[in-house]
Scaffold this motif. Sequence first.
Motif, mmCIF file in Angstrom:
data_model
loop_
_atom_site.group_PDB
_atom_site.id
_atom_site.type_symbol
_atom_site.label_atom_id
_atom_site.label_comp_id
_atom_site.label_asym_id
_atom_site.label_seq_id
_atom_site.Cartn_x
_atom_site.Cartn_y
_atom_site.Cartn_z
ATOM 1 N N VAL A 11 0.813 -1.220 0.000
ATOM 2 C CA VAL A 11 0.000 0.000 0.000
ATOM 3 C C VAL A 11 0.845 1.268 0.000
ATOM 4 O O VAL A 11 0.320 2.364 -0.219
ATOM 5 C CB VAL A 11 -0.962 0.022 1.207
ATOM 6 C CG1 VAL A 11 -2.031 -1.046 1.052
ATOM 7 C CG2 VAL A 11 -0.213 -0.128 2.526
ATOM 8 N N GLY A 12 2.140 1.144 0.263
ATOM 9 C CA GLY A 12 2.971 2.328 0.258
ATOM 10 C C GLY A 12 4.345 2.067 0.831
ATOM 11 O O GLY A 12 4.743 0.918 1.042
ATOM 12 N N ARG A 13 5.069 3.145 1.064
ATOM 13 C CA ARG A 13 6.390 3.069 1.666
ATOM 14 C C ARG A 13 6.525 4.153 2.732
ATOM 15 O O ARG A 13 5.872 5.195 2.648
ATOM 16 C CB ARG A 13 7.489 3.257 0.612
ATOM 17 C CG ARG A 13 7.581 2.102 -0.386
ATOM 18 C CD ARG A 13 8.700 2.322 -1.393
ATOM 19 N NE ARG A 13 8.785 1.213 -2.339
ATOM 20 C CZ ARG A 13 9.467 0.103 -2.120
ATOM 21 N NH1 ARG A 13 10.160 -0.034 -1.000
ATOM 22 N NH2 ARG A 13 9.494 -0.863 -3.019
ATOM 23 N N ILE A 205 3.279 7.625 5.667
ATOM 24 C CA ILE A 205 3.425 6.612 4.625
ATOM 25 C C ILE A 205 3.054 7.212 3.275
ATOM 26 O O ILE A 205 1.970 7.783 3.122
ATOM 27 C CB ILE A 205 2.552 5.385 4.933
ATOM 28 C CG1 ILE A 205 3.022 4.738 6.243
ATOM 29 C CG2 ILE A 205 2.600 4.378 3.788
ATOM 30 C CD1 ILE A 205 2.153 3.591 6.698
ATOM 31 N N GLU A 206 3.958 7.083 2.333
ATOM 32 C CA GLU A 206 3.716 7.550 0.962
ATOM 33 C C GLU A 206 2.773 6.568 0.283
ATOM 34 O O GLU A 206 3.084 5.380 0.154
ATOM 35 C CB GLU A 206 5.024 7.632 0.191
ATOM 36 C CG GLU A 206 4.891 8.175 -1.206
ATOM 37 C CD GLU A 206 4.864 9.689 -1.248
ATOM 38 O OE1 GLU A 206 3.996 10.241 -1.953
ATOM 39 O OE2 GLU A 206 5.710 10.316 -0.586
ATOM 40 N N THR A 207 1.601 7.055 -0.127
ATOM 41 C CA THR A 207 0.595 6.205 -0.760
ATOM 42 C C THR A 207 0.141 6.834 -2.072
ATOM 43 O O THR A 207 0.157 8.059 -2.219
ATOM 44 C CB THR A 207 -0.625 6.017 0.163
ATOM 45 O OG1 THR A 207 -1.014 7.292 0.702
ATOM 46 C CG2 THR A 207 -0.310 5.072 1.318
ATOM 47 N N SER A 223 2.122 -4.583 7.798
ATOM 48 C CA SER A 223 3.476 -5.112 7.875
ATOM 49 C C SER A 223 4.402 -4.010 7.372
ATOM 50 O O SER A 223 4.246 -3.526 6.250
ATOM 51 C CB SER A 223 3.617 -6.364 7.000
ATOM 52 O OG SER A 223 4.974 -6.776 6.937
ATOM 53 N N ILE A 224 5.346 -3.597 8.217
ATOM 54 C CA ILE A 224 6.219 -2.473 7.892
ATOM 55 C C ILE A 224 7.654 -2.955 7.852
ATOM 56 O O ILE A 224 8.176 -3.490 8.834
ATOM 57 C CB ILE A 224 6.058 -1.355 8.937
ATOM 58 C CG1 ILE A 224 4.582 -0.935 9.035
ATOM 59 C CG2 ILE A 224 6.932 -0.156 8.578
ATOM 60 C CD1 ILE A 224 4.286 -0.031 10.211
ATOM 61 N N VAL A 295 5.311 -0.949 3.028
ATOM 62 C CA VAL A 295 4.205 -1.104 3.965
ATOM 63 C C VAL A 295 3.121 -1.912 3.262
ATOM 64 O O VAL A 295 2.684 -1.573 2.166
ATOM 65 C CB VAL A 295 3.637 0.261 4.414
ATOM 66 C CG1 VAL A 295 2.458 0.065 5.375
ATOM 67 C CG2 VAL A 295 4.725 1.106 5.061
ATOM 68 N N ARG A 296 2.723 -3.016 3.903
ATOM 69 C CA ARG A 296 1.704 -3.896 3.345
ATOM 70 C C ARG A 296 0.520 -3.979 4.301
ATOM 71 O O ARG A 296 0.682 -3.882 5.518
ATOM 72 C CB ARG A 296 2.278 -5.290 3.071
ATOM 73 C CG ARG A 296 3.340 -5.285 1.989
ATOM 74 C CD ARG A 296 4.003 -6.640 1.773
ATOM 75 N NE ARG A 296 4.898 -6.558 0.646
ATOM 76 C CZ ARG A 296 4.551 -6.791 -0.622
ATOM 77 N NH1 ARG A 296 3.306 -7.158 -0.893
ATOM 78 N NH2 ARG A 296 5.422 -6.692 -1.601
ATOM 79 N N PHE A 297 -0.656 -4.160 3.718
ATOM 80 C CA PHE A 297 -1.880 -4.206 4.517
ATOM 81 C C PHE A 297 -2.620 -5.511 4.297
ATOM 82 O O PHE A 297 -2.753 -5.987 3.171
ATOM 83 C CB PHE A 297 -2.807 -3.048 4.143
ATOM 84 C CG PHE A 297 -4.163 -3.145 4.795
ATOM 85 C CD1 PHE A 297 -4.308 -2.977 6.160
ATOM 86 C CD2 PHE A 297 -5.283 -3.442 4.040
ATOM 87 C CE1 PHE A 297 -5.550 -3.092 6.763
ATOM 88 C CE2 PHE A 297 -6.532 -3.556 4.626
ATOM 89 C CZ PHE A 297 -6.666 -3.375 5.998
ATOM 90 N N GLN A 298 -3.102 -6.059 5.403
ATOM 91 C CA GLN A 298 -3.921 -7.264 5.346
ATOM 92 C C GLN A 298 -5.181 -7.000 6.165
ATOM 93 O O GLN A 298 -5.106 -6.656 7.354
ATOM 94 C CB GLN A 298 -3.160 -8.460 5.926
ATOM 95 C CG GLN A 298 -3.875 -9.787 5.734
ATOM 96 C CD GLN A 298 -3.021 -10.960 6.197
ATOM 97 O OE1 GLN A 298 -2.172 -10.798 7.067
ATOM 98 N NE2 GLN A 298 -3.243 -12.122 5.632
#
Length: 309
Positions: A11-13, A205-207, A223-224, A295-298
């Motif tokens: 989703v971003g960094r 977070i850059e999205t 998850s970062i 950065v990941r999203f669940q």
Amino acid sequence: MNDTSRPGDLVGRVKTLFRFPIKSVGGHGIDSGYVEPHGGLGDHRYAFIDVETGNLCNAKNPRKYASLLACRAYYLDEPQRGRPLPALEVAFPDGSRHRNVGTELDEAMSRYLGRTVRLAAEVPADAKTELVWEATTGLPKDGAYSHTTRNSDGDDVLTYGPLQADRFFDLTPLHIITTSTIEHFQQLEPSANFDPRRYRPTMVIETSAPGLVEDAWVGGRLSIGGTIAARVDWCTPRCVMSTLAHGKDVPLDRATLRTIARHNSKPIPDAGKLASLGVYASVATAGPVRVGDEVRFQSAVNQSDSAHP
């Protein structure tokens, strides 16, 4: 390591990391750090206590403590895991600098605020926070604000106890904001100053997705950097503190909170419907973090699916 070993959608960094050693005192950006179970290493580890009242010196009461935000706190050396925190120094607007050695910093901050204060490294069990409601912010006087009382200064104040036992956080140890949300509100009110520093996040977070991206993360997990896991607990309520000057280039701006209240008021547990920007999160797995990390999203649904294939 390939993407299949890191669950969730990218989703971003991490664009920016912040550290605020002292509650309500200005902090600074860092390139890397470590997120412990109770928050960022060295973050929100101290607060000033008002000796007269025993309450936390918190810019949520602007008349008393807004000027704290113009100072900057930093460690003289980088904090290290498992070791005592290094010496702390505070830079004051007049250019003077004072360290937490003996009573030097207490005396300097007391002179600056015009009231006697002391620096605390542990959350006092009886310390309270004073949150002022102001009509100019655009926040309705309902929900939590319906319980305010008028103090001797003529301010409507909500007084509450510390909710975080280990650090000087109001609610959770992580506070996350996306660039998409900042851009969304900036488009709604182009003349306002939605600098993320006025919200004092742990990280920005850059999205790339449009809109209030992080609002959809509530109830899920981030998850970062491939190591840190964070549970997204709820949207972050905003108060008068976010409208104040946070240094020379982040000026007083009431329009910011009025815009948020008008366009994004969300139900907050035990507090009613409040203006919200960003999300609060708690730490499920500790680990290192640096600018540029993925950065990941669940979602909660996908977490359940993963647990029961």
